[in-house]
Enzyme design. Structure first.
Site, PDB file in Angstrom:
ATOM      1  N   THR A  28      -0.293  -2.502   3.128  1.00  0.00           N
ATOM      2  CA  THR A  28       0.660  -3.622   3.022  1.00  0.00           C
ATOM      3  C   THR A  28       2.087  -3.075   3.099  1.00  0.00           C
ATOM      4  O   THR A  28       2.929  -3.597   3.857  1.00  0.00           O
ATOM      5  CB  THR A  28       0.445  -4.394   1.698  1.00  0.00           C
ATOM      6  OG1 THR A  28      -0.958  -4.606   1.516  1.00  0.00           O
ATOM      7  CG2 THR A  28       1.160  -5.737   1.733  1.00  0.00           C
ATOM      8  N   LYS A  93      -3.272  -0.180  -9.506  1.00  0.00           N
ATOM      9  CA  LYS A  93      -2.876   0.482  -8.269  1.00  0.00           C
ATOM     10  C   LYS A  93      -3.634   1.815  -8.160  1.00  0.00           C
ATOM     11  O   LYS A  93      -4.331   2.198  -9.071  1.00  0.00           O
ATOM     12  CB  LYS A  93      -1.364   0.743  -8.277  1.00  0.00           C
ATOM     13  CG  LYS A  93      -0.555  -0.530  -8.085  1.00  0.00           C
ATOM     14  CD  LYS A  93       0.943  -0.275  -7.982  1.00  0.00           C
ATOM     15  CE  LYS A  93       1.365   0.808  -7.040  1.00  0.00           C
ATOM     16  NZ  LYS A  93       0.872   0.694  -5.654  1.00  0.00           N
ATOM     17  N   GLY A  94      -3.458   2.479  -7.026  1.00  0.00           N
ATOM     18  CA  GLY A  94      -4.070   3.799  -6.882  1.00  0.00           C
ATOM     19  C   GLY A  94      -5.220   3.838  -5.906  1.00  0.00           C
ATOM     20  O   GLY A  94      -5.906   4.857  -5.795  1.00  0.00           O
ATOM     21  N   GLY A  95      -5.412   2.730  -5.157  1.00  0.00           N
ATOM     22  CA  GLY A  95      -6.452   2.717  -4.131  1.00  0.00           C
ATOM     23  C   GLY A  95      -6.233   3.808  -3.096  1.00  0.00           C
ATOM     24  O   GLY A  95      -7.168   4.278  -2.451  1.00  0.00           O
ATOM     25  N   GLU A 102       3.955   6.739  -7.298  1.00  0.00           N
ATOM     26  CA  GLU A 102       4.323   5.318  -7.223  1.00  0.00           C
ATOM     27  C   GLU A 102       4.861   4.839  -8.570  1.00  0.00           C
ATOM     28  O   GLU A 102       5.857   4.119  -8.635  1.00  0.00           O
ATOM     29  CB  GLU A 102       3.111   4.471  -6.819  1.00  0.00           C
ATOM     30  CG  GLU A 102       2.672   4.691  -5.382  1.00  0.00           C
ATOM     31  CD  GLU A 102       1.428   3.885  -5.017  1.00  0.00           C
ATOM     32  OE1 GLU A 102       1.337   3.463  -3.860  1.00  0.00           O
ATOM     33  OE2 GLU A 102       0.543   3.707  -5.875  1.00  0.00           O
ATOM     34  N   LYS A 120      -5.883 -10.099  -3.616  1.00  0.00           N
ATOM     35  CA  LYS A 120      -5.599  -9.183  -4.728  1.00  0.00           C
ATOM     36  C   LYS A 120      -5.330  -9.910  -6.045  1.00  0.00           C
ATOM     37  O   LYS A 120      -5.194  -9.276  -7.088  1.00  0.00           O
ATOM     38  CB  LYS A 120      -4.375  -8.316  -4.393  1.00  0.00           C
ATOM     39  CG  LYS A 120      -4.437  -7.585  -3.070  1.00  0.00           C
ATOM     40  CD  LYS A 120      -5.463  -6.483  -3.098  1.00  0.00           C
ATOM     41  CE  LYS A 120      -5.486  -5.628  -1.853  1.00  0.00           C
ATOM     42  NZ  LYS A 120      -4.301  -4.874  -1.593  1.00  0.00           N
TER      43      LYS A 120
HETATM   44  C1  5RP Z   1      -1.882   3.397  -3.235  1.00  0.00           C
HETATM   45  C2  5RP Z   1      -1.714   2.034  -3.812  1.00  0.00           C
HETATM   46  C3  5RP Z   1      -1.630   0.897  -2.855  1.00  0.00           C
HETATM   47  O1  5RP Z   1      -0.385   0.293  -2.994  1.00  0.00           O
HETATM   48  C4  5RP Z   1      -2.732  -0.069  -3.159  1.00  0.00           C
HETATM   49  O2  5RP Z   1      -3.970   0.645  -3.082  1.00  0.00           O
HETATM   50  C5  5RP Z   1      -2.751  -1.249  -2.188  1.00  0.00           C
HETATM   51  O3  5RP Z   1      -3.044  -0.789  -0.911  1.00  0.00           O
HETATM   52  P1  5RP Z   1      -3.177  -1.758   0.359  1.00  0.00           P
HETATM   53  O4  5RP Z   1      -1.840  -2.378   0.558  1.00  0.00           O
HETATM   54  O5  5RP Z   1      -3.606  -0.833   1.459  1.00  0.00           O
HETATM   55  O6  5RP Z   1      -4.246  -2.779   0.031  1.00  0.00           O
HETATM   56  O7  5RP Z   1      -1.631   1.841  -4.997  1.00  0.00           O
HETATM   57  O8  5RP Z   1      -2.136   4.344  -4.232  1.00  0.00           O
END
Ligand code: 5RP
Length: 221
Positions: A28, A93-95, A102, A120
């Site tokens: 995103t 967060k942390g995906g 961050e 989300k």
């Molecule tokens: C990375 C994050 C990302 O911001 C979170 O995982 C969302 O990712 P995306 O916008 O690809 O869905 O925390 O560590």
């Protein structure tokens, strides 16, 4: 309709000339950074970015966004994605395993905007396991502690490398399923008090500004 792009481009409207901008990580935030690059090229926007990962660093360089560091500048605004957002605007967060930097960048900004698509938004955090970044030597002891706390910990494995994900800081990530989180702010603090834990992906009281891309357009919560 690309909901992530809608949210990312909307957030770019909030960025003003002369600002120092925190550049979040993920698919995103990709659109937010892309749009800043377009604004620099086409509108002469003058900003500097502070990336939260190698991913956002390389993307910012490709988009000709001048880069600076937290050593040199305070942040005016940070924009970042999230894996879950609850009604109190607490986040997981942390995906992308970037949550440590961050959190440092996002929490230090005067204004922190979260950008997500509507998938989300949740009633209660916790379907997405909580990412916990740990110093490698502490893997066994932290795993045991997470189990004692009622979690189901699982080390995150890499996809195009044998073995575990290694974060930008050289550490492991233990994704921990605690079920639905009854008290995310307490869990955020408890996790960080375990020796060996660098940072976890719960972000409580971090933002009051979430931009959501929905099939009916942009919503702000
Ligand atoms: C990375 C994050 C990302 O911001 C979170 O995982 C969302 O990712 P995306 O916008 O690809 O869905 O925390 O560590």
């Amino acid at each position: 309709m690309n909901l992530k792009k809608m949210a990312g481009y909307e957030a770019a409207k909030e960025v003003k000339d002369g600002q120092i901008v925190g550049l979040g990580t993920g698919s995103t935030t990709h659109y937010f950074i892309e749009k800043l690059g377009i604004m620099i090229k086409e509108e002469g926007l003058e900003i500097m970015g502070i990336p939260t990962s190698y991913q956002s660093f390389f993307l910012a360089k490709n988009c000709n966004i001048p880069i600076t560091t937290l050593e040199e500048h305070d942040l005016d605004i940070a924009v970042d994605g999230a894996d879950e957002v609850d009604p109190a605007l607490n986040l997981i967060k942390g995906g992308g395993a970037a949550h440590t930097l961050e959190k440092i960048v996002d929490y230090s900004a005067n204004q922190f905007i979260v950008i997500v698509d509507d998938s989300k938004i949740v009633e209660t955090l916790g379907k997405f396991p909580v990412p916990v970044e740990v110093v490698p030597q502490s893997l066994r002891t932290v795993t045991k502690k997470l189990e004692d706390m009622g979690g189901i910990p699982k080390i995150r494995m890499a996809e195009r490398k044998d073995g575990p994900v290694i974060t930008d800081n050289g550490n492991f990530v233990i994704d921990t399923d605690f079920g639905l989180l009854k008290n995310p702010s307490q869990l955020e603090i408890e996790l960080n008090s375990i020796p060996g834990v660098l940072e976890n992906g719960i972000f409580c009281n971090a933002t009051n500004n979430v931009i959501v891309g929905t099939p009916d357009g942009i919503k702000r919560i």
